[in-house]
Design a protein around this motif. Structure first.
Motif, short mmCIF file in Angstrom:
data_model
loop_
_atom_site.label_atom_id
_atom_site.label_comp_id
_atom_site.label_asym_id
_atom_site.label_seq_id
_atom_site.Cartn_x
_atom_site.Cartn_y
_atom_site.Cartn_z
N VAL A 28 0.85 -1.19 0.00
CA VAL A 28 0.00 0.00 0.00
C VAL A 28 0.89 1.24 0.00
CG1 VAL A 28 -1.85 1.23 1.18
CG2 VAL A 28 -1.69 -1.27 1.36
N CYS A 29 0.55 2.21 -0.85
CA CYS A 29 1.31 3.45 -0.90
C CYS A 29 0.34 4.60 -1.19
CB CYS A 29 2.38 3.37 -1.98
SG CYS A 29 3.51 4.78 -1.94
N ASN A 30 0.67 5.78 -0.68
CA ASN A 30 -0.17 6.96 -0.98
C ASN A 30 0.15 7.53 -2.36
OD1 ASN A 30 2.34 7.61 0.38
ND2 ASN A 30 1.70 9.75 0.25
N GLN A 31 1.20 7.01 -3.01
CA GLN A 31 1.54 7.44 -4.37
C GLN A 31 1.45 6.25 -5.33
OE1 GLN A 31 4.80 10.83 -2.98
NE2 GLN A 31 5.41 9.31 -4.49
N ALA A 32 1.54 6.53 -6.62
CA ALA A 32 1.56 5.46 -7.63
C ALA A 32 2.53 5.89 -8.73
CB ALA A 32 0.17 5.21 -8.19
N CYS A 33 3.82 5.89 -8.40
CA CYS A 33 4.85 6.46 -9.30
C CYS A 33 5.02 5.60 -10.55
CB CYS A 33 6.18 6.53 -8.57
SG CYS A 33 6.07 7.34 -6.98
N ILE A 34 5.37 6.26 -11.66
CA ILE A 34 5.42 5.53 -12.93
C ILE A 34 6.63 4.59 -13.03
CG2 ILE A 34 4.10 7.18 -14.32
CD1 ILE A 34 6.69 8.36 -15.31
N HIS A 35 7.63 4.77 -12.16
CA HIS A 35 8.79 3.89 -12.26
C HIS A 35 8.77 2.78 -11.19
CE1 HIS A 35 9.74 6.67 -9.04
NE2 HIS A 35 10.47 5.70 -8.56
N CYS A 36 7.70 2.68 -10.39
CA CYS A 36 7.69 1.78 -9.22
C CYS A 36 7.86 0.32 -9.63
CB CYS A 36 6.40 1.96 -8.43
SG CYS A 36 6.38 0.99 -6.92
N HIS A 37 8.91 -0.34 -9.14
CA HIS A 37 9.12 -1.74 -9.55
C HIS A 37 8.16 -2.69 -8.86
CE1 HIS A 37 12.02 -1.28 -6.17
NE2 HIS A 37 11.66 -2.51 -5.89
N SER A 39 4.91 -1.72 -8.47
CA SER A 39 3.57 -1.27 -8.86
C SER A 39 2.73 -1.01 -7.61
CB SER A 39 2.87 -2.28 -9.77
OG SER A 39 3.66 -2.55 -10.90
N ALA A 40 3.35 -0.44 -6.59
CA ALA A 40 2.64 -0.13 -5.35
C ALA A 40 1.67 1.04 -5.57
CB ALA A 40 3.64 0.25 -4.25
N GLY A 41 0.71 1.19 -4.66
CA GLY A 41 -0.23 2.30 -4.81
C GLY A 41 -1.39 2.21 -3.83
N THR A 71 10.65 -0.97 4.29
CA THR A 71 10.29 -0.48 2.98
C THR A 71 8.88 -0.94 2.63
OG1 THR A 71 11.05 -0.45 0.68
CG2 THR A 71 11.49 -2.45 1.89
N GLY A 72 8.44 -0.60 1.44
CA GLY A 72 7.10 -0.98 1.01
C GLY A 72 7.01 -0.89 -0.51
N GLY A 73 5.89 -0.38 -1.00
CA GLY A 73 4.89 0.54 -0.54
C GLY A 73 5.45 1.65 0.35
N ALA A 74 4.54 2.25 1.06
CA ALA A 74 4.95 3.22 2.07
C ALA A 74 4.91 2.47 3.42
CB ALA A 74 4.01 4.42 2.10
N SER A 99 11.50 6.17 2.74
CA SER A 99 10.25 6.95 2.78
C SER A 99 10.05 7.75 1.50
CB SER A 99 10.29 7.92 3.96
OG SER A 99 9.14 8.72 3.98
N ASN A 100 8.78 7.91 1.13
CA ASN A 100 8.50 8.75 -0.05
C ASN A 100 8.29 10.22 0.35
OD1 ASN A 100 5.86 9.08 0.90
ND2 ASN A 100 4.99 7.55 -0.47
N LEU A 101 8.46 10.56 1.61
CA LEU A 101 8.33 11.92 2.16
C LEU A 101 6.88 12.40 2.26
CD1 LEU A 101 11.35 13.71 0.40
CD2 LEU A 101 11.13 13.29 2.85
N GLN A 138 7.08 12.18 -12.65
CA GLN A 138 7.37 10.80 -12.28
C GLN A 138 6.50 10.30 -11.14
OE1 GLN A 138 11.21 8.84 -10.68
NE2 GLN A 138 11.91 10.17 -12.33
N ARG A 139 6.18 11.21 -10.19
CA ARG A 139 5.59 10.75 -8.93
C ARG A 139 4.19 11.28 -8.68
NH1 ARG A 139 9.47 8.23 -6.13
NH2 ARG A 139 8.71 8.59 -4.04
N GLY A 140 3.73 12.19 -9.54
CA GLY A 140 2.36 12.69 -9.39
C GLY A 140 2.34 14.18 -9.06
N GLY A 214 8.07 -4.25 -13.23
CA GLY A 214 6.94 -3.55 -12.62
C GLY A 214 6.37 -2.46 -13.51
N ARG A 215 5.98 -1.35 -12.89
CA ARG A 215 5.33 -0.27 -13.63
C ARG A 215 6.28 0.39 -14.64
NH1 ARG A 215 2.97 2.67 -9.21
NH2 ARG A 215 1.20 1.27 -9.09
N PHE A 216 7.58 0.38 -14.34
CA PHE A 216 8.52 0.98 -15.30
C PHE A 216 8.60 0.13 -16.57
CE2 PHE A 216 12.91 1.99 -16.85
CZ PHE A 216 12.63 3.30 -17.20
S1 SF4 Z 1 8.11 4.19 -5.93
FE1 SF4 Z 1 7.83 4.31 -3.72
S2 SF4 Z 1 6.48 6.07 -3.40
FE2 SF4 Z 1 6.31 5.50 -5.55
S3 SF4 Z 1 4.55 4.07 -5.67
FE3 SF4 Z 1 6.41 2.83 -5.42
S4 SF4 Z 1 6.58 2.51 -3.22
FE4 SF4 Z 1 5.17 4.26 -3.51
#
Ligand code: SF4
Ligand code: SF4
Length: 314
Positions: A28-37, A39-41, A71-74, A99-101, A138-140, A214-216
């Motif tokens: 689980v993540c509060n972001q859904a970055c386009i490069h996330c290996h 595919s967290a979100g 690590t995670g996700g967040a 952390s994604n900050l 990249q990150r939203g 992943g997403r990348f």
């Molecule tokens: S790269 Fe990090 S911050 Fe971005 S969706 Fe993936 S886990 Fe979340």
């Protein structure tokens, strides 16, 4: 124990020790970055349960692994996050949080920066550029401003400030299908720009190569650039860097307790030794003696200047 690389069949590696255990607390993540290996979100549901946390902590109490990375996700979104940190610190191990900050501004996260400071947690935080448009692409949208605001809060507590003992590392990854530039030069650029523009400071910058998974990978395929990127990685490899690949001193534990050679093997569902087993099914000696599963994605770790959780390898 000798480790044989399947793809790079002439190469032989030796696993050295287990210095770092990377614990994935969920997807689980509060972001859904386009490069996330991973595919967290926000729509992912996998989270490490209290029961699994308990078993991992019991393992850590009886096995001396010096550093635990969350690590995670967040990872902050796992309800057991703070309890894990308290217990790991109580047995005097170093804690690193990736952390994604922006998560610091999510509901329920009030006071988390102070908690980190009180527990001497090292923070490794994503900020893939010092320019707003590149980070947001990249990150939203809005991620850059929130990230800068979070770094300011951390700086006020002493994070990234020389002599404070509170470490703040930033992480760069390329905004497309290219390799990172020189880590030291980029760190200087970040330091100058972030100080001049926002008055913020940090300890060091880590440059990380985007893994073609992943997403990348999806994004590369959508752009018709997947093969081109794989060829770029292959054409840029430096075999000597395998001798310092992070899988030689790190293990990765999934949200369900399954164990992997690294974060990327976890994302690709390649369990350690090719068998799905939980951390507590292994002794540390067995882990050290189990050959690393290598594949085409490993080129990402040894292309150019190399890449690892702590940045370039040379
Ligand atoms: S790269 Fe990090 S911050 Fe971005 S969706 Fe993936 S886990 Fe979340
Ligand atoms: S992806 Fe990198 S860290 Fe993982 S097994 Fe391959 S070389 Fe090792």
């Amino acid at each position: 124990m000798k480790i044989y690389c399947q793809e790079l069949s002439t190469v032989e590696l030796t696993r050295k020790s287990i210095d770092v255990l990377q614990l994935n607390l969920g997807m689980v993540c509060n972001q859904a970055c386009i490069h996330c290996h991973y595919s967290a979100g926000p729509k992912r549901t996998e989270v490490m349960s209290a029961e699994t946390c308990k078993k991992v902590l019991a393992y850590l109490e009886s096995n001396n692994i010096p550093t635990i990375e969350l690590t995670g996700g967040a990872p902050e979104l796992n309800p057991n996050f703070k309890d894990i940190i308290r217990r790991v610190r109580a047995i005097d191990r170093k804690v690193v949080v990736r952390s994604n900050l922006t998560v610091l501004f999510e509901d329920g996260m009030e006071g988390l920066p102070q908690f980190h400071a009180d527990n001497s947690v090292d923070l490794v935080c994503s900020l893939p550029c010092y320019l707003e448009q590149n980070v947001d692409a990249q990150r939203g949208e809005g991620v850059y401003r929130k990230s800068i605001a979070a770094i300011k809060v951390l700086n006020e507590l002493g994070y990234g400030v020389e002599g404070s003992g509170l470490n703040l590392y930033l992480v760069y990854n390329p905004g497309g299908a290219f390799l990172p530039g020189d880590q030291a030069s980029l760190e200087n650029d970040y330091r100058r720009n972030l100080k001049e523009t926002h008055g913020i400071v940090f300890n060091h910058l880590y440059t990380i190569t985007n893994m073609p998974i992943g997403r990348f990978a999806k994004q590369l395929n959508a752009l018709g650039k997947y093969d081109e990127y794989i060829n770029l990685l292959k054409d840029s490899i430096n075999l000597d860097l395998l001798n310092c690949a992070m899988c030689l001193s790190l293990i990765s534990v999934g949200w369900d307790g399954l164990i992997y050679d690294c974060d990327f093997n976890q994302a690709l569902n390649l369990p350690i030794g090719g068998r799905q087993r939980k951390l507590w099914d292994f002794s540390l000696d067995e882990i050290i003696e189990t050959p690393v599963i290598l594949g085409g994605h490993c080129y990402g770790c040894i292309a150019g200047r190399g890449s690892s959780c702590t940045g370039a390898l040379n």
